[in-house]
Design an enzyme around this catalytic site. Structure first.
Site, PDB file in Angstrom:
ATOM      1  N   LYS A  39       1.584   7.943   0.126  1.00 38.36           N
ATOM      2  CA  LYS A  39       2.047   8.004   1.517  1.00 38.36           C
ATOM      3  C   LYS A  39       3.432   8.646   1.560  1.00 38.36           C
ATOM      4  O   LYS A  39       4.188   8.549   0.592  1.00 38.36           O
ATOM      5  CB  LYS A  39       2.171   6.581   2.089  1.00 38.36           C
ATOM      6  CG  LYS A  39       0.864   5.917   2.487  1.00 38.36           C
ATOM      7  CD  LYS A  39       1.154   4.562   3.129  1.00 38.36           C
ATOM      8  CE  LYS A  39      -0.120   3.797   3.447  1.00 38.36           C
ATOM      9  NZ  LYS A  39      -1.009   4.463   4.405  1.00 38.36           N
TER      10      LYS A  39
ATOM     11  N   ASP B 285      -5.757   6.386  -0.517  1.00 37.20           N
ATOM     12  CA  ASP B 285      -5.077   5.618   0.539  1.00 37.20           C
ATOM     13  C   ASP B 285      -6.082   4.922   1.468  1.00 37.20           C
ATOM     14  O   ASP B 285      -5.702   4.089   2.271  1.00 37.20           O
ATOM     15  CB  ASP B 285      -4.163   6.555   1.338  1.00 37.20           C
ATOM     16  CG  ASP B 285      -3.120   5.802   2.140  1.00 37.20           C
ATOM     17  OD1 ASP B 285      -2.990   4.568   1.935  1.00 37.20           O
ATOM     18  OD2 ASP B 285      -2.440   6.440   2.972  1.00 37.20           O
TER      19      ASP B 285
ATOM     20  N   ARG C 125     -11.022  -0.530   2.715  1.00 34.04           N
ATOM     21  CA  ARG C 125     -12.491  -0.597   2.836  1.00 34.04           C
ATOM     22  C   ARG C 125     -13.141  -0.821   1.478  1.00 34.04           C
ATOM     23  O   ARG C 125     -14.208  -1.417   1.399  1.00 34.04           O
ATOM     24  CB  ARG C 125     -12.994   0.693   3.514  1.00 34.04           C
ATOM     25  CG  ARG C 125     -12.702   1.936   2.737  1.00 34.04           C
ATOM     26  CD  ARG C 125     -12.819   3.217   3.577  1.00 34.04           C
ATOM     27  NE  ARG C 125     -11.703   3.379   4.510  1.00 34.04           N
ATOM     28  CZ  ARG C 125     -11.622   4.374   5.391  1.00 34.04           C
ATOM     29  NH1 ARG C 125     -12.586   5.283   5.472  1.00 34.04           N
ATOM     30  NH2 ARG C 125     -10.576   4.455   6.183  1.00 34.04           N
TER      31      ARG C 125
ATOM     32  N   ASP D 134       0.843  -1.195   0.000  1.00 34.76           N
ATOM     33  CA  ASP D 134       0.000   0.000   0.000  1.00 34.76           C
ATOM     34  C   ASP D 134       0.878   1.244   0.000  1.00 34.76           C
ATOM     35  O   ASP D 134       1.414   1.638   1.034  1.00 34.76           O
ATOM     36  CB  ASP D 134      -0.906  -0.023   1.246  1.00 34.76           C
ATOM     37  CG  ASP D 134      -1.789   1.219   1.331  1.00 34.76           C
ATOM     38  OD1 ASP D 134      -1.914   1.937   0.311  1.00 34.76           O
ATOM     39  OD2 ASP D 134      -2.361   1.444   2.417  1.00 34.76           O
TER      40      ASP D 134
HETATM   41  N1  BES Z   1      -3.136   0.223   5.394  1.00 37.37           N
HETATM   42  C1  BES Z   1      -3.444   1.514   5.883  1.00 37.37           C
HETATM   43  C2  BES Z   1      -3.674   1.542   7.396  1.00 37.37           C
HETATM   44  C3  BES Z   1      -2.484   1.201   8.248  1.00 37.37           C
HETATM   45  C4  BES Z   1      -1.665   2.192   8.748  1.00 37.37           C
HETATM   46  C5  BES Z   1      -2.232  -0.105   8.591  1.00 37.37           C
HETATM   47  C6  BES Z   1      -0.596   1.868   9.550  1.00 37.37           C
HETATM   48  C7  BES Z   1      -1.159  -0.436   9.398  1.00 37.37           C
HETATM   49  C8  BES Z   1      -0.337   0.555   9.883  1.00 37.37           C
HETATM   50  C9  BES Z   1      -4.703   2.022   5.206  1.00 37.37           C
HETATM   51  O1  BES Z   1      -4.880   1.610   3.903  1.00 37.37           O
HETATM   52  C10 BES Z   1      -4.597   3.509   5.176  1.00 37.37           C
HETATM   53  O2  BES Z   1      -3.717   4.002   4.535  1.00 37.37           O
HETATM   54  N2  BES Z   1      -5.503   4.186   5.869  1.00 37.37           N
HETATM   55  C11 BES Z   1      -5.486   5.585   5.914  1.00 37.37           C
HETATM   56  C12 BES Z   1      -6.909   6.041   5.884  1.00 37.37           C
HETATM   57  C13 BES Z   1      -7.081   7.521   5.717  1.00 37.37           C
HETATM   58  C14 BES Z   1      -6.649   7.943   4.333  1.00 37.37           C
HETATM   59  C15 BES Z   1      -8.533   7.865   5.950  1.00 37.37           C
HETATM   60  C16 BES Z   1      -4.810   6.020   7.212  1.00 37.37           C
HETATM   61  O3  BES Z   1      -5.002   5.365   8.229  1.00 37.37           O
HETATM   62  O4  BES Z   1      -4.075   7.008   7.186  1.00 37.37           O
HETATM   63 ZN    ZN Z   2      -3.930  -0.113   3.354  1.00 38.40          ZN
HETATM   64 MN    MN Z   3      -3.973   2.883   2.491  1.00 37.11          MN
END
Ligand code: BES
Ligand code: ZN
Ligand code: MN
Length: 489
Positions: free
Chosen positions: A266, A336, A340, A259
């Site tokens: 990111k 990101d 979901r 990801d």
């Molecule tokens: N895979 C990430 C969440 C994550 C973060 C898992 C750190 C394990 C460790 C997920 O896909 C993500 O990037 N979520 C975003 C959501 C936001 C854009 C609303 C996040 O948590 O920043």
């Molecule tokens: Zn993710």
């Molecule tokens: Mn993500």
């Protein structure tokens, strides 16, 4: 593949102790009483064991802890590992004791003199679970691992009690390997191939390729994988050990093999940790493996959405509107928030295709989960309090931290979109809850459902009670127990 150590159970043979090489371990309760085997060790070592057991050092030891008497006189062994453990210990202390022995042994052979302890099989599970190392990419030749032998008063009974635990350890190791594996090795193709190989242990495995996903209308899932050279896939693993035609439990996992965030890129720092973003799919796979290996009398279907979230000229843009398999439209505000999207379509497919009695989904879904609960507890979200209570009980019984958070219409409203049926993010407040609300929009009313956000617990930077640093396999034990307690017989 990393495999758990094989543990042999034998009747106690006092006369074999003196010549045993490697390490010899003993379980001794608080009162310091020595059984026949311990008395032999004491005699051979010219009283070293009694001196230790009568010392301050032993008195200060906690239950489940181990201490070493190195290079004992009168024995071939390089060490005597003394574990403080009651004859009828808690499951937790018994597992900890096993883990302590695993840490001490390194690669050495181990003879555990367990006597008539009532939880020898739990000590063995702790030993097996802590005996994990991810060495797949170390070029140094792996040193041969010494054998583990347990001598106890009821070896046949103990071996029978330990057999399903060996299946569990295999499941946990499978999850850890998948979760530790880097994304250039564990591509969606490689992941699917590892799951297909589980047909050998009796699972029915089906792989849905992009054309099939397209026909099913899983556009949310496909929109996440668009930017990657690796094809998106959904893999379905079925275990039908229960009554014919009984509705299955469905386990659904997020399998984002890497990801980057996609176009909503990111930052570079720590991005390498996103090799574990398939941790939810890893747990589903490990549970299915354990259920098949122990031939569980239950019907369970595991579904994983395997995709890679990469930026490219084909990647989904912020602002794009995509139609889900369910038919609802989603405005992608942030690429990101991809997990979901993957889960929404796989959840919907699971319900249409398998009419499950209940659903548990697992995902490393939100960074906000780590802010809320750190690395001690996974977040539990549910539309059914009694189902959630059952899971919390299973998790507690297995020592896997889990804590319930709320869902409600007020949070759900934060997902409303100006131009589509919903947005894929709800803003910074309650980020883990709004992610849960998003998923709930794809769960039919009346189907008991639990969402587990394992972002903080799937992989950790310091060792835990039963795992070295890295992938933990969190959830395999709890879900296996949930199956045993709620979906068998
Ligand atoms: N895979 C990430 C969440 C994550 C973060 C898992 C750190 C394990 C460790 C997920 O896909 C993500 O990037 N979520 C975003 C959501 C936001 C854009 C609303 C996040 O948590 O920043
Ligand atoms: Zn993710
Ligand atoms: Mn993500």
């Amino acid at each position: 593949m990393t495999t758990p150590p094989i543990i042999e159970f034998q009747p106690t043979e006092i006369d074999a102790i003196a010549a045993t090489e490697g390490r010899v371990a003993l379980l001794i309760g608080a009162e310091g009483k020595l059984d026949q085997a311990a008395r032999r060790v004491n005699k051979l070592s010219r009283g070293a064991l009694v001196r230790f057991v009568e010392s301050e050092a032993f008195a200060k030891m906690k239950s489940g802890q181990a201490k070493t008497l190195a290079f004992p006189a009168g024995m071939a062994a390089e060490a005597i590992d003394v574990v403080r453990l009651e004859r009828r210990p808690s499951q937790d202390d018994a597992r900890k004791a096993g883990a302590a022995l695993s840490k001490l042994r390194g690669d050495a052979a181990l003879l555990l003199l367990a006597g008539s302890n009532s939880k020898v099989h739990e000590v063995a599970l702790g030993l097996a679970l802590r005996d994990y190392n991810f060495n797949a990419h170390k070029t140094a030749e792996a040193s041969a691992r010494g054998t583990i032998t347990v001598m106890c008063s009821k070896p046949e009974e103990t071996a029978a009690a330990a057999a399903p635990m060996a299946a569990l350890a295999e499941g946990v190791f499978f999850t850890r390997d998948l979760t530790n594996e880097p994304a250039n090795i564990l591509t969606t193709e490689d992941f699917a191939a590892r799951l297909a190989a589980m047909q050998e242990i009796g699972l029915d495995v089906e792989i849905l390729e992009e054309d099939a996903l397209e026909k099913l209308g899983m556009r949310l899932l496909l929109s996440v994988g668009h930017g990657s050279a690796s094809p998106s896939k959904v893999v379905v693993m079925r275990w039908n050990g229960g009554e014919k035609d009984a509705a299955p439990l469905a386990l659904v996992g997020k399998g984002v093999v890497f990801d980057t965030g996609g176009i909503s890129l990111k930052p570079a720092g720590g991005m390498e940790d996103m090799t574990m973003d398939m941790g939810g799919a890893g747990v589903v796979s490990g549970v299915m493996r354990a259920l098949a290996l122990r031939k569980a009398p239950a019907n369970v279907v595991g579904l994983v959405g395997l995709v890679e979230n990469m930026p490219s000229d084909r990647a989904t843009r912020p602002g794009d509107v995509v139609t889900s398999m369910k038919g609802d439209t989603v405005e992608i505000i942030n690429t990101d928030a991809e997990g979901r999207l993957v889960l929404a379509d796989v959840l919907w497919y699971a319900q249409q295709e398998y009419k499950p009695a209940a659903i548990v989904n697992l995902a490393t879904l939100t960074g906000a989960m780590i802010i809320a609960l750190g690395h001690e507890n996974a977040g539990v979200f549910s539309n059914d309090d009694s189902f959630a209570a059952d899971f919390l009980k299973s998790a507690a019984a297995e020592g896997e931290g889990a804590w319930q958070l709320p869902l409600s219409p007020a949070y759900d409203k934060l997902l409303d979109s100006r131009i589509a049926d919903m947005k894929n993010i709800g803003g910074r407040p309650a980020g883990s809850i709004t992610a849960g609300q998003f998923l709930q929009r794809f769960v039919q009313d009346g189907t008991p459902w639990i969402h587990l956000d394992i972002a903080g617990v799937a992989s950790v930077k310091s060792e835990t009670a039963l795992a070295p640093k890295g992938a933990t396999g969190w959830g395999v034990l709890a879900l296996d127990r949930l199956v045993r307690d709620r979906f068998e017989g």
